[in-house]
Every structure is written in structure tokens, then in C-alpha cells.
Design an enzyme around this catalytic site. Sequence first.
Site, PDB file in Angstrom:
ATOM      1  N   ARG A  88      29.727  16.523-135.763  1.00 60.22           N
ATOM      2  CA  ARG A  88      30.079  17.267-134.544  1.00 60.22           C
ATOM      3  C   ARG A  88      31.587  17.372-134.414  1.00 60.22           C
ATOM      4  O   ARG A  88      32.120  17.445-133.324  1.00 60.22           O
ATOM      5  CB  ARG A  88      29.512  16.564-133.326  1.00 60.22           C
ATOM      6  N   LYS A 107      36.505  17.510-131.769  1.00 64.76           N
ATOM      7  CA  LYS A 107      35.305  16.674-131.705  1.00 64.76           C
ATOM      8  C   LYS A 107      34.386  17.235-130.628  1.00 64.76           C
ATOM      9  O   LYS A 107      34.786  17.328-129.470  1.00 64.76           O
ATOM     10  CB  LYS A 107      35.721  15.224-131.377  1.00 64.76           C
ATOM     11  N   ARG A 177      38.191   7.247-143.777  1.00 70.09           N
ATOM     12  CA  ARG A 177      37.518   6.029-143.305  1.00 70.09           C
ATOM     13  C   ARG A 177      37.105   5.173-144.486  1.00 70.09           C
ATOM     14  O   ARG A 177      37.010   5.678-145.616  1.00 70.09           O
ATOM     15  CB  ARG A 177      36.246   6.422-142.532  1.00 70.09           C
ATOM     16  N   ASP A 242      32.150   3.530-141.039  1.00 71.53           N
ATOM     17  CA  ASP A 242      32.600   4.912-140.827  1.00 71.53           C
ATOM     18  C   ASP A 242      33.527   5.014-139.620  1.00 71.53           C
ATOM     19  O   ASP A 242      34.128   6.067-139.397  1.00 71.53           O
ATOM     20  CB  ASP A 242      31.405   5.864-140.655  1.00 71.53           C
ATOM     21  N   ASP A 252      37.407   6.244-132.754  1.00 75.88           N
ATOM     22  CA  ASP A 252      36.054   6.374-132.215  1.00 75.88           C
ATOM     23  C   ASP A 252      35.747   5.397-131.087  1.00 75.88           C
ATOM     24  O   ASP A 252      35.032   4.405-131.250  1.00 75.88           O
ATOM     25  CB  ASP A 252      34.997   6.264-133.331  1.00 75.88           C
TER      26      ASP A 252
HETATM   27  P1  AMP Z   1      29.698   7.994-134.060  1.00 76.67           P
HETATM   28  O1  AMP Z   1      28.691   7.015-133.579  1.00 76.67           O
HETATM   29  O2  AMP Z   1      30.214   8.928-132.986  1.00 76.67           O
HETATM   30  O3  AMP Z   1      30.808   7.378-134.832  1.00 76.67           O
HETATM   31  O4  AMP Z   1      28.912   8.969-135.059  1.00 76.67           O
HETATM   32  C1  AMP Z   1      28.161   8.513-136.151  1.00 76.67           C
HETATM   33  C2  AMP Z   1      27.659   9.721-136.929  1.00 76.67           C
HETATM   34  O5  AMP Z   1      26.776  10.501-136.127  1.00 76.67           O
HETATM   35  C3  AMP Z   1      28.736  10.676-137.409  1.00 76.67           C
HETATM   36  O6  AMP Z   1      28.336  11.186-138.641  1.00 76.67           O
HETATM   37  C4  AMP Z   1      28.718  11.729-136.330  1.00 76.67           C
HETATM   38  O7  AMP Z   1      29.226  12.963-136.785  1.00 76.67           O
HETATM   39  C5  AMP Z   1      27.253  11.832-136.011  1.00 76.67           C
HETATM   40  N1  AMP Z   1      27.010  12.307-134.646  1.00 76.67           N
HETATM   41  C6  AMP Z   1      27.214  11.639-133.494  1.00 76.67           C
HETATM   42  N2  AMP Z   1      26.879  12.395-132.418  1.00 76.67           N
HETATM   43  C7  AMP Z   1      26.448  13.574-132.916  1.00 76.67           C
HETATM   44  C8  AMP Z   1      25.963  14.779-132.316  1.00 76.67           C
HETATM   45  N3  AMP Z   1      25.840  14.923-130.991  1.00 76.67           N
HETATM   46  N4  AMP Z   1      25.621  15.801-133.146  1.00 76.67           N
HETATM   47  C9  AMP Z   1      25.737  15.668-134.474  1.00 76.67           C
HETATM   48  N5  AMP Z   1      26.184  14.579-135.090  1.00 76.67           N
HETATM   49  C10 AMP Z   1      26.535  13.534-134.330  1.00 76.67           C
HETATM   50 MG    MG Z   2      32.300   7.681-135.867  1.00 76.93          MG
END
Ligand code: AMP
Ligand code: MG
Length: 456
Positions: A88, A107, A177, A242, A252
Amino acid sequence: MQLFAFDNSYARLPAQLYTRQTATPVRSPQFFALNDALARDLGADPDALRANVDVFAGNAVPAGAEPIAQAYGGHQFGQWNPGLGDGRALLLGEVISDKGRFDLQLKGSGRSPYSRAGDGRAGLGPVIREYLVSEAMCALGVPTTRALAAVTTGEQILREGPVPGAILTRVASSHIRVGTFQLQAFRGDEQALRALYDHTLARHFPNAETVEDVVTQMMDRQADLIARWSALGFIHGVMNTDNMTVSGEAIDYGPCTFMDAYHPATVLSSIDRMGRYAYANQPHIAIWNIAQFASSLVPMAPDQDATVDRLNAMMGDFVGLYRSAWIRHFAPKLGLPPSDQAESLAQRFLKMMEDIGADFTLTFVNLDQPLDHQDYADWRADWQAAKPDLALAAKTNPQVIPRLHRIEEVIREAIDGNRAPFDAMLSAVTAPFTVNPDFARAPEPHERVMATFCGT
Ligand code: AMP
Ligand code: MG
């Protein structure tokens, strides 16, 4: 007209590292916030940016940008997942200014091949949270990604219920990362790994000659970062591989918090049932993540067996590195120079704070006030004997940290269309050493926010 001077070196790397991707347009974007000072650091004119909300909404690609979604994997709560990546987010490109090279990332910009089941979007609440926390971190001297802009999209997205959609423009020295390396090592793609490695060395480890040098510097950076977090009572909440950069910047800010009442076992995320990412566990997770990083780099070494042995031996050094970093950041909180004695005084002080549930931030601010604890008199005598410098303590201990209950209040108001509380809080948290009774206040019991969800 060029809003930014782009030079997109990551988009010139092998195609296995990313996907070219444009944002999904949104209905009626409006600025919620724009960071003029950061814009100037990027060599941009804030007024020109303000006239181009479409760029920050993903509705227009700024001249010179080459948007990509970066590919990465990661260990999430210990489980390997090769299918992460910018699900995203989009890297618009790298901006060159007299301050250096910076990634510009949107983002919440829509779906990409890495979105899995997600909608590619972000809610206004999490965007506000990341904006406030990253700008506070910067003001507190912590290496961190920054927030350049937040826009509302004019669209609703679905979370626990409908919430306003928003997009954050994030600035980072890069978005590389641990999981970026892990993915290519996992795939066994030596060409992509080599290109990523060379790129990363040039950008973040210019003095490193060997894999061991890179890992040593990474250990130093992460030890310092996590110790800085500890000294602020900060819990990241999702230290997945990540979510750990190789630049050493914190990234993040999802379910993160600054502790109110001090307890080392404090956990943030409701999905972190095992306490993996609890406050006191953060250094252990850091070295666990660094070990994943190190093993991903092994194919880059000329003599892999010998390198593995050396890397294994080096991992044990983290304990000492972290301990020194901890002392370096805690000793001045007591007004003392770093020493074993300062370490012991800090630990005894924290133990008393834990026993009485003292507010982390305010207890250090009011260092001269007695704690209601049977060991306090002894501790105080030893502390006084060490001749603390209270001026040093005052410039080390922030008055204001972004308290979770205040962030949640700002978010509620913003969703109701009132952005004034956001401005007030941003001013407060970006002047963290200024006395500010309103924003310094600890939450009353009824104001405490119990758990933040992996709320995105
Ligand atoms: P995060 O927990 O935000 O670090 O995200 C972990 C993974 O989930 C990453 O690959 C993000 O791009 C993906 N991700 C988190 N929220 C979304 C969303 N609403 N739509 C698509 N991918 C997401
Ligand atoms: Mg992340």
C-alpha cells in the site's frame, strides 16, 4: 516545473527488486498537514508543494519521479513471509538536496502486486499517528523516517467500520529493510542480491569493505536506536524484520507507544500474545533480526564458511554494544556521565519506578522529587554522592512525549473535522524539552488506552 530534484537509483536496480507501479487516484484530496521545514530540507518550495496536492494523493506523478513498489519479505512475529513488499505504498523516487539523498514514499496509495488481501489504503488515524510519532522522534534526536505530508482522500475505507482514507508522504534515508535482503537471499537470486548489496553499501555503509564490516555497523546502529527507544520508554510494537531498516532509522509506527506507567513487560499490540515485542525484549529482537540480516549477506562474502563462523562469533558482541548504548542514553537521564555506577543507579531507579508504577517520562522530569518507595533514601544518598548535574538531566529528559491517549483524542477530533488539536499536539511534541503542563500530563486512569491493534 520540478517540485523535487529526483534521482531514482533504486529504480535502476534489477527488476526483481520492485515492480513499476502507479498510485490509484483518489476522489478529492486535501492537505491535512504539510511539513514546511522538511520540504525546505528536501530543496522544495513549500508553497509550490501546497499547490500540488495531487502529487501527495497519487493523482499525479511529479516530474522526474519513477514510482515503484519495492519487494521485500520478512519475519512477522517470527514467521517467515516471502510475500511482503509495498502493498500500500509507492516509492516515488529519491530526492537529492544539499542534505543528502532521501526516499519519498506515498503510504496508502492503492493496491500493488504485493497487496495480498489488503485494500492498499491507510486510514486517517494511523496516518496521524505516524506523522506525530515520527516528527516527535526526530525532535527527540532519534534516527527516524519523517512525515512530509498527510492528505485526506475524500474516500471512506473499511476497517472496524468505515473510516476516512488518507495518504502519508514519508521521507527516509531509504526504505531498504532487513527483509529486502532476506527476500533475495531466500530466492537465491545472487544477481539481485549483489546489486542490492552494492547499492546499500554506497548509500548506508560507505566505509564497509566486508560483510563483517556491514554487520558490525548494523549492530552499532541498532544498539543505539533501541537504547534511545528504551530511554524514552518507547515500544515499537512490530519489530518484524520488514520493519527494521538498514540505515538505522526507526520505521513503521503502527501500534507503537511511549509508556505511561513504567513496566518492562509492557506489550503493545493485541496480536503480540507472547510478548515478543515487549519493551524489555526489544534488544533481543534487534539482534535476532540482525542475525537474519547477517545470514542474508553471507552469499556476498568471498569465503562463505569462514564468514559464517566470524558472523556467528560476532552476534555475541551485541550484548556489550547494547549495554554501552543503554548506559550512554540512561546515565544523562540521571545527570551522570556514563559509567558502571551510573548503570547501576539507573537500574535501581527503574526497579523502584516499576514497583510503584511511576510514570516513565514525568519521573525523570521530576528527578529531584522523592519516590514513594522503601529503597529511595538509600538510592538517593548514592545518587547524590555521584554528584548529578541536573542541567544535563533536564536537557536529556523530555517533558513531552506523544502520549497514546492524546494521539487518540487528536484522531477522534480530526475524524470529526477538527484539525486544531493536531496542530496543538504537533507543536507540543516537536518542542519536547519545553515545559508544557497540558501535554506533559499523564493519563488519568479513565483516559488510559489499553491496547492498540495492528491498526492500519
Ligand atoms: P505493516 O504491518 O504496515 O508493516 O505491513 C506489513 C505488510 O502488509 C506490508 O507488506 C504492507 O505493505 C502490507 N499491508 C499492510 N496494510 C495493507 C493494506 N491495507 N493493503 C495492502 N497491503 C497492506
Ligand atoms: Mg511495515
